[in-house]
Structures are given as C-alpha cells and as structure tokens.
Design a protein around this motif. Structure first.
Motif, PDB file in Angstrom:
ATOM      1  N   ASP A  88     -29.407 -41.191 -13.273  1.00 44.31           N
ATOM      2  CA  ASP A  88     -30.322 -40.244 -13.925  1.00 44.31           C
ATOM      3  C   ASP A  88     -31.602 -40.968 -14.373  1.00 44.31           C
ATOM      4  OD1 ASP A  88     -31.358 -38.004 -15.102  1.00 44.31           O
ATOM      5  OD2 ASP A  88     -29.817 -37.801 -16.656  1.00 44.31           O
ATOM      6  N   THR A 116     -35.489 -40.396 -13.141  1.00 42.71           N
ATOM      7  CA  THR A 116     -36.453 -40.051 -14.187  1.00 42.71           C
ATOM      8  C   THR A 116     -37.617 -41.038 -14.202  1.00 42.71           C
ATOM      9  OG1 THR A 116     -34.646 -39.127 -15.497  1.00 42.71           O
ATOM     10  CG2 THR A 116     -36.684 -39.627 -16.675  1.00 42.71           C
ATOM     11  N   SER A 126     -39.995 -40.479 -11.403  1.00 40.53           N
ATOM     12  CA  SER A 126     -40.787 -39.278 -11.684  1.00 40.53           C
ATOM     13  C   SER A 126     -41.825 -39.531 -12.779  1.00 40.53           C
ATOM     14  CB  SER A 126     -39.826 -38.156 -12.103  1.00 40.53           C
ATOM     15  OG  SER A 126     -40.504 -36.947 -12.240  1.00 40.53           O
ATOM     16  N   ASP A 185     -44.768 -41.475 -11.479  1.00 42.42           N
ATOM     17  CA  ASP A 185     -45.618 -40.573 -10.694  1.00 42.42           C
ATOM     18  C   ASP A 185     -46.434 -39.646 -11.593  1.00 42.42           C
ATOM     19  OD1 ASP A 185     -46.309 -39.017  -8.161  1.00 42.42           O
ATOM     20  OD2 ASP A 185     -45.329 -37.480  -9.385  1.00 42.42           O
ATOM     21  N   ALA A 186     -45.815 -39.136 -12.652  1.00 41.91           N
ATOM     22  CA  ALA A 186     -46.546 -38.274 -13.588  1.00 41.91           C
ATOM     23  C   ALA A 186     -47.669 -39.071 -14.262  1.00 41.91           C
ATOM     24  CB  ALA A 186     -45.586 -37.699 -14.638  1.00 41.91           C
ATOM     25  N   LEU A 227     -39.644 -38.069 -22.753  1.00 42.27           N
ATOM     26  CA  LEU A 227     -38.386 -37.779 -22.062  1.00 42.27           C
ATOM     27  C   LEU A 227     -37.801 -39.050 -21.432  1.00 42.27           C
ATOM     28  CD1 LEU A 227     -39.578 -34.492 -20.333  1.00 42.27           C
ATOM     29  CD2 LEU A 227     -37.660 -34.617 -21.937  1.00 42.27           C
ATOM     30  N   ARG A 287     -49.605 -43.738  -4.172  1.00 39.58           N
ATOM     31  CA  ARG A 287     -48.523 -42.792  -3.942  1.00 39.58           C
ATOM     32  C   ARG A 287     -47.944 -42.918  -2.520  1.00 39.58           C
ATOM     33  NH1 ARG A 287     -46.441 -37.304  -3.958  1.00 39.58           N
ATOM     34  NH2 ARG A 287     -44.827 -37.760  -2.482  1.00 39.58           N
ATOM     35  N   MET A 323     -30.040 -33.135 -15.069  1.00 45.10           N
ATOM     36  CA  MET A 323     -30.741 -34.418 -14.957  1.00 45.10           C
ATOM     37  C   MET A 323     -32.133 -34.346 -15.599  1.00 45.10           C
ATOM     38  SD  MET A 323     -29.827 -35.549 -11.025  1.00 45.10           S
ATOM     39  CE  MET A 323     -30.595 -37.173 -11.095  1.00 45.10           C
ATOM     40  N   SER A 324     -32.537 -35.464 -16.161  1.00 45.83           N
ATOM     41  CA  SER A 324     -33.817 -35.510 -16.869  1.00 45.83           C
ATOM     42  C   SER A 324     -35.005 -35.333 -15.938  1.00 45.83           C
ATOM     43  CB  SER A 324     -33.959 -36.849 -17.592  1.00 45.83           C
ATOM     44  OG  SER A 324     -32.906 -37.036 -18.501  1.00 45.83           O
ATOM     45  N   VAL A 325     -34.830 -35.636 -14.647  1.00 46.66           N
ATOM     46  CA  VAL A 325     -35.954 -35.546 -13.722  1.00 46.66           C
ATOM     47  C   VAL A 325     -36.510 -34.125 -13.669  1.00 46.66           C
ATOM     48  CG1 VAL A 325     -34.550 -35.187 -11.642  1.00 46.66           C
ATOM     49  CG2 VAL A 325     -36.778 -36.276 -11.458  1.00 46.66           C
ATOM     50  N   GLU A 358     -36.741 -32.054 -16.193  1.00 48.19           N
ATOM     51  CA  GLU A 358     -37.628 -31.875 -17.351  1.00 48.19           C
ATOM     52  C   GLU A 358     -38.983 -32.560 -17.137  1.00 48.19           C
ATOM     53  OE1 GLU A 358     -35.418 -32.266 -21.282  1.00 48.19           O
ATOM     54  OE2 GLU A 358     -33.952 -33.112 -19.880  1.00 48.19           O
ATOM     55  N   ILE A 359     -38.945 -33.747 -16.505  1.00 47.55           N
ATOM     56  CA  ILE A 359     -40.206 -34.450 -16.211  1.00 47.55           C
ATOM     57  C   ILE A 359     -41.062 -33.579 -15.289  1.00 47.55           C
ATOM     58  CG2 ILE A 359     -41.291 -36.471 -15.159  1.00 47.55           C
ATOM     59  CD1 ILE A 359     -39.755 -37.504 -17.383  1.00 47.55           C
ATOM     60  N   LEU A 360     -40.435 -33.044 -14.253  1.00 50.70           N
ATOM     61  CA  LEU A 360     -41.192 -32.256 -13.273  1.00 50.70           C
ATOM     62  C   LEU A 360     -41.799 -31.012 -13.914  1.00 50.70           C
ATOM     63  CD1 LEU A 360     -38.917 -32.729 -10.132  1.00 50.70           C
ATOM     64  CD2 LEU A 360     -41.235 -33.593 -10.460  1.00 50.70           C
ATOM     65  N   VAL A 412     -43.126 -30.850 -16.861  1.00 54.09           N
ATOM     66  CA  VAL A 412     -44.315 -31.183 -17.672  1.00 54.09           C
ATOM     67  C   VAL A 412     -45.290 -32.063 -16.885  1.00 54.09           C
ATOM     68  CG1 VAL A 412     -43.025 -31.001 -19.833  1.00 54.09           C
ATOM     69  CG2 VAL A 412     -43.222 -33.232 -18.731  1.00 54.09           C
ATOM     70  N   HIS A 413     -45.130 -32.106 -15.568  1.00 57.49           N
ATOM     71  CA  HIS A 413     -45.972 -32.982 -14.734  1.00 57.49           C
ATOM     72  C   HIS A 413     -47.441 -32.517 -14.767  1.00 57.49           C
ATOM     73  CE1 HIS A 413     -47.387 -35.290 -11.293  1.00 57.49           C
ATOM     74  NE2 HIS A 413     -46.243 -35.928 -11.273  1.00 57.49           N
ATOM     75  N   PRO A 414     -48.381 -33.462 -14.904  1.00 58.06           N
ATOM     76  CA  PRO A 414     -49.793 -33.073 -15.006  1.00 58.06           C
ATOM     77  C   PRO A 414     -50.379 -32.513 -13.709  1.00 58.06           C
ATOM     78  CG  PRO A 414     -49.592 -35.459 -14.846  1.00 58.06           C
ATOM     79  CD  PRO A 414     -48.206 -34.921 -15.024  1.00 58.06           C
ATOM     80  N   ALA A 435     -39.622 -36.171  -5.265  1.00 52.66           N
ATOM     81  CA  ALA A 435     -39.857 -36.112  -6.712  1.00 52.66           C
ATOM     82  C   ALA A 435     -41.323 -36.359  -7.059  1.00 52.66           C
ATOM     83  CB  ALA A 435     -38.974 -37.138  -7.429  1.00 52.66           C
ATOM     84  N   ARG A 436     -42.007 -37.144  -6.243  1.00 55.11           N
ATOM     85  CA  ARG A 436     -43.429 -37.448  -6.541  1.00 55.11           C
ATOM     86  C   ARG A 436     -44.315 -36.236  -6.291  1.00 55.11           C
ATOM     87  NH1 ARG A 436     -42.191 -42.461  -3.403  1.00 55.11           N
ATOM     88  NH2 ARG A 436     -41.448 -43.932  -4.987  1.00 55.11           N
TER      89      ARG A 436
END
Lengths: 133, 133, 133, 133
Positions: free
Chosen positions: A30, A34, A37, A40-41, A113, C56, D1-3, D5-7, D9-11, D73-74
């Motif tokens: 996990d 994360t 990701s 990348d963010a 996160l 990327r 999975m936390s990923v 949640e990241i996705l 809030v991704h900018p 994921a990116r």
C-alpha cells in the motif's frame, strides 16, 4: 487484498507471527503504491521546486517498500537475516519520507495522506522486526 | 552501462565517492538481472526440488538489488540514512544468496556465475558503506 | 552483464533467436537504469518546470523496461503471447520517452544520452518482435 | 488502499474515467502482490515440478502488473499511447496467467485465488482500455 488470502493457505507458512507478517506485507504494498502516486502528484504541483526532496524520498520509499513487500510475502524457505535487514531498511525509508511529507502536509493533502501510510508502514516493519527478535 | 554516463553529467552530484558509487549502481543492476535469470534457470533444472531455497533467495536478491540500484543511482537531494540502510540490506541479501548459490556451483554453472556477481555486489555495497562512513 | 552468461548456460533455452533475445534483455535493463537516473538528473535541474513531462515519461519507461527485461530474460516455459505484448508495450514507452528527451537534448546532456539508449532499446524490442513473427 | 485517496486530491487529474482508472490501479497492485505470493506458494508445494509454468507466468504477471500499476497511477502529463500499450500487455499477462492457474485451481487454493484476481485485473485493464477509446 488477495495476498492475505494466499498467505492463509500457503503450504509452508513461516514461523513468523501471522498477523504481524500480514500487516507488514499489506502496508508495504500500500505504501509503495501511495508513494508512487504522491511523487507524481508533487510533480504536478505549481510549487514543484519546493517538493524536490519530497519527490526523491517518495521514489526511494516506493522502491524500498515494493522490494520489502515482495520479500516478506515469500514464505517458502524464509531467511530471517534477509527479511530482518530489509524491513529495517524499509522502516528507515518510511521514516525519512514521512518526516519530509509532514513538512508539506499543511499545503498538500497528498503529502498528509502519504505521511500517514508511511507511519503505518514504519510501525508494521518495526512490529515484525520485534517479532523476529 | 549508460547510467554511468548520466551520473557523470548530473547537475547535482552527491558528495559520495564517485567511483564507489558508480560501481555500486552498476553491480546492483547487473546482480538484479543475473538473479532474475538464475532463478529462472534453476526453475528449468531437473533437480528443481533441490534448488527451492536457491530460487527463493535469488528472487529476494533481485528485488533488493533492483531497489538499491535505483535508490543509489539517485543523486538529487540524497539522504544518507536511506542510502546506508538500503546498501546494508542489499549486502546481506547478496551474501546469503551467494552462500546458497555456492552450494550448487559445482552442478550448475548459472549458480557459479550468480555467486560471483553476488560477491562483487556485496563488496561494492560494503565499499560504498565505508565511503559513507 | 552477467545475465548474458547465465542465458548461455540455461538448461531450457527458448527457441527465440539468441542474439536478438540477449540484446533485448541487456538494453531493457540498461535503459531502465538510465531512465531512473535521467528522471533524477532532470529533477535536479534549475528548469525542472520545463522537464515535468520528461521526468514522467522517464519513470514510465524505467518501469516498462524493467518489467520487460525480467520477462524476456526468463527462458523456462516461455509464453510468446506475453513476451510479444510486453516488448510491444516497451517499444512504445521507449519511443515516446525518446521523443520527449530529444526535445531537451540540446540543453541537457543526460537527455541526449537517454534518447540514445531509448532508441537502442526500441530497436532491440522491434527486432525481437520481428524474430517472434 | 491509500492510492485511491491520493488520486482523489491530485492537482492534475487526467481526463480518464475516474472510476475505471482507480479500479485498474488498485487491481494491478493487488494482482502483482498476489502473483508474487502465488509463485512462492507454488514453489513450496510438493508437486512443484507440475507447477513450473504456473510459477513462471505468475512471476511475469507480477512484473507486468507492478509496472502497469505504477504507470496508470501517474496522472501528471499522461501519455495515452504508453498507458494504452501497457494495459493491453498487462491484460495479456493476466489472461495467460489466469488460464494456467485455473488448471491447478482444484488442487491448490492459492491458484484458485490468483485466477480470480487475474480475471478482475484483466477486466479492469480492458475497461480502462475501452474508456481510452
């Protein structure tokens, strides 16, 4: 995750504490996803210049967690020296990444996160290390 | 390998000893590929049943070396705690894999070759660790 | 790289053209390491904001090449559908990464070096794909 | 999975269908971990000699899914050619691995579990491919 179910029917379960092992495997995978990701963010943020160290440490943490998750998941013919050394290194990568993410947590929710899952992964590694003794 | 040339023109080279760093990066990636290949060759042997531990440790070593190669290759905003912990764990994975490969070296040439690269990688990790101090 | 020597003593060599296979495996692992390093060098550049897409795509190319290198290196019980699909995807990742690196090659030598290895890897994948038929 | 949640809030979220994307990322990482674990469980079985192809394809599937999970994921500066080619290759790796796992599902529960997650991952890749158009 399905890996938990596989580990429960494994023909040669290691002698390691089952619950500590499962939590370590799950949080490693996990945390790896994360961190991929989050790097990348951060790369997509306007203030990317402030996030260089954060990106770098997230990439490191992703690689350390992925390798550790794979190694800890393997039960057949476990070598505790290898497992111990990897979860120790993984805990360091998680801690250093978390500390940097926390510095950006107020401005970037993805860093908050990621700091949280890094903390969980660091603790899961420490717990498994304690179980190895 | 091209990675050596990239490291020579990197905008932010770390303070680590250049030659020790390059040798560690190159042997980590070489050892990772070799261990993937040795695990596969062992899987194709008639006496696979005798090679279970060897396969498992080669898979572990491949994962540890790959993650370590990636982390050590990164020069931007290096964190020596993370680098140090990973090369230490990688040296352990290489040593344990090498010792098992040596047990099969007389019967399987791929195990002899893998033992040799594991030894080189272990030494390269130890040398870089010494350079970090 | 030692992986070439392992492949030469493999107990179950696949029917694939030996030289095309070796070149594909070696360039995939070389390209993976190079792309990890180029993404990191770009992250350390003052004009990182101009290099976001380049970083990327280098990360993507590293991941595609690493997985493809591992899969192509395996000779035991090869499945040509899987090998073919992966080297096709790898060639795409290499081509797109190369095109972006070429745009920065005049300003950043690491991008020029990465474009060159991406081209070699794309060609090695195409050659192996042609050999599979 | 936390990923997930990241996705959220991704900018720079990509234009891809959010739910199809998340399902693909999550199943790729889940399938990768599961295949690592299934290969290891098979390696620990008494009838390992019958499971050689199954182990090999699980290792391939793990590598393909891991790389694809990272790439999908990116979100920053997505290249749909690369994403499309990788999820297509990943779907092939999942399908071929699933078909082999199904042959052993009656005797080994871990193979039944892996066949099920491979099927979910193949479908998630196909769905995202359809969403890309």
């Amino acid at each position: 995750m399905s890996v938990r179910e596989i580990l429960e029917v494994h023909p040669q379960p290691s002698s390691l504490d089952r619950e500590a092992l499962l939590r370590c495997v799950e949080t490693c995978f996990d945390c790896a996803a994360t961190c991929v990701s989050c790097a990348d963010a951060s790369l997509g943020e306007k203030d990317v210049q402030e996030l260089i160290r954060c990106i770098r440490l997230s990439l490191d943490c992703a690689d350390a967690c992925e390798a550790t998750g794979r190694i800890v998941a393997r039960q057949t013919a476990v070598d505790l020296l290898v497992v111990g050394a990897m979860i120790e290194a993984c805990a360091v990568a998680c801690r250093v990444c978390r500390e940097e993410c926390e510095r950006h947590a107020a401005h970037h929710q993805h860093c908050a996160l990621t700091a949280a899952i890094c903390l969980r992964c660091e603790q899961a590694c420490d717990d498994l290390l304690a179980a190895i003794g």
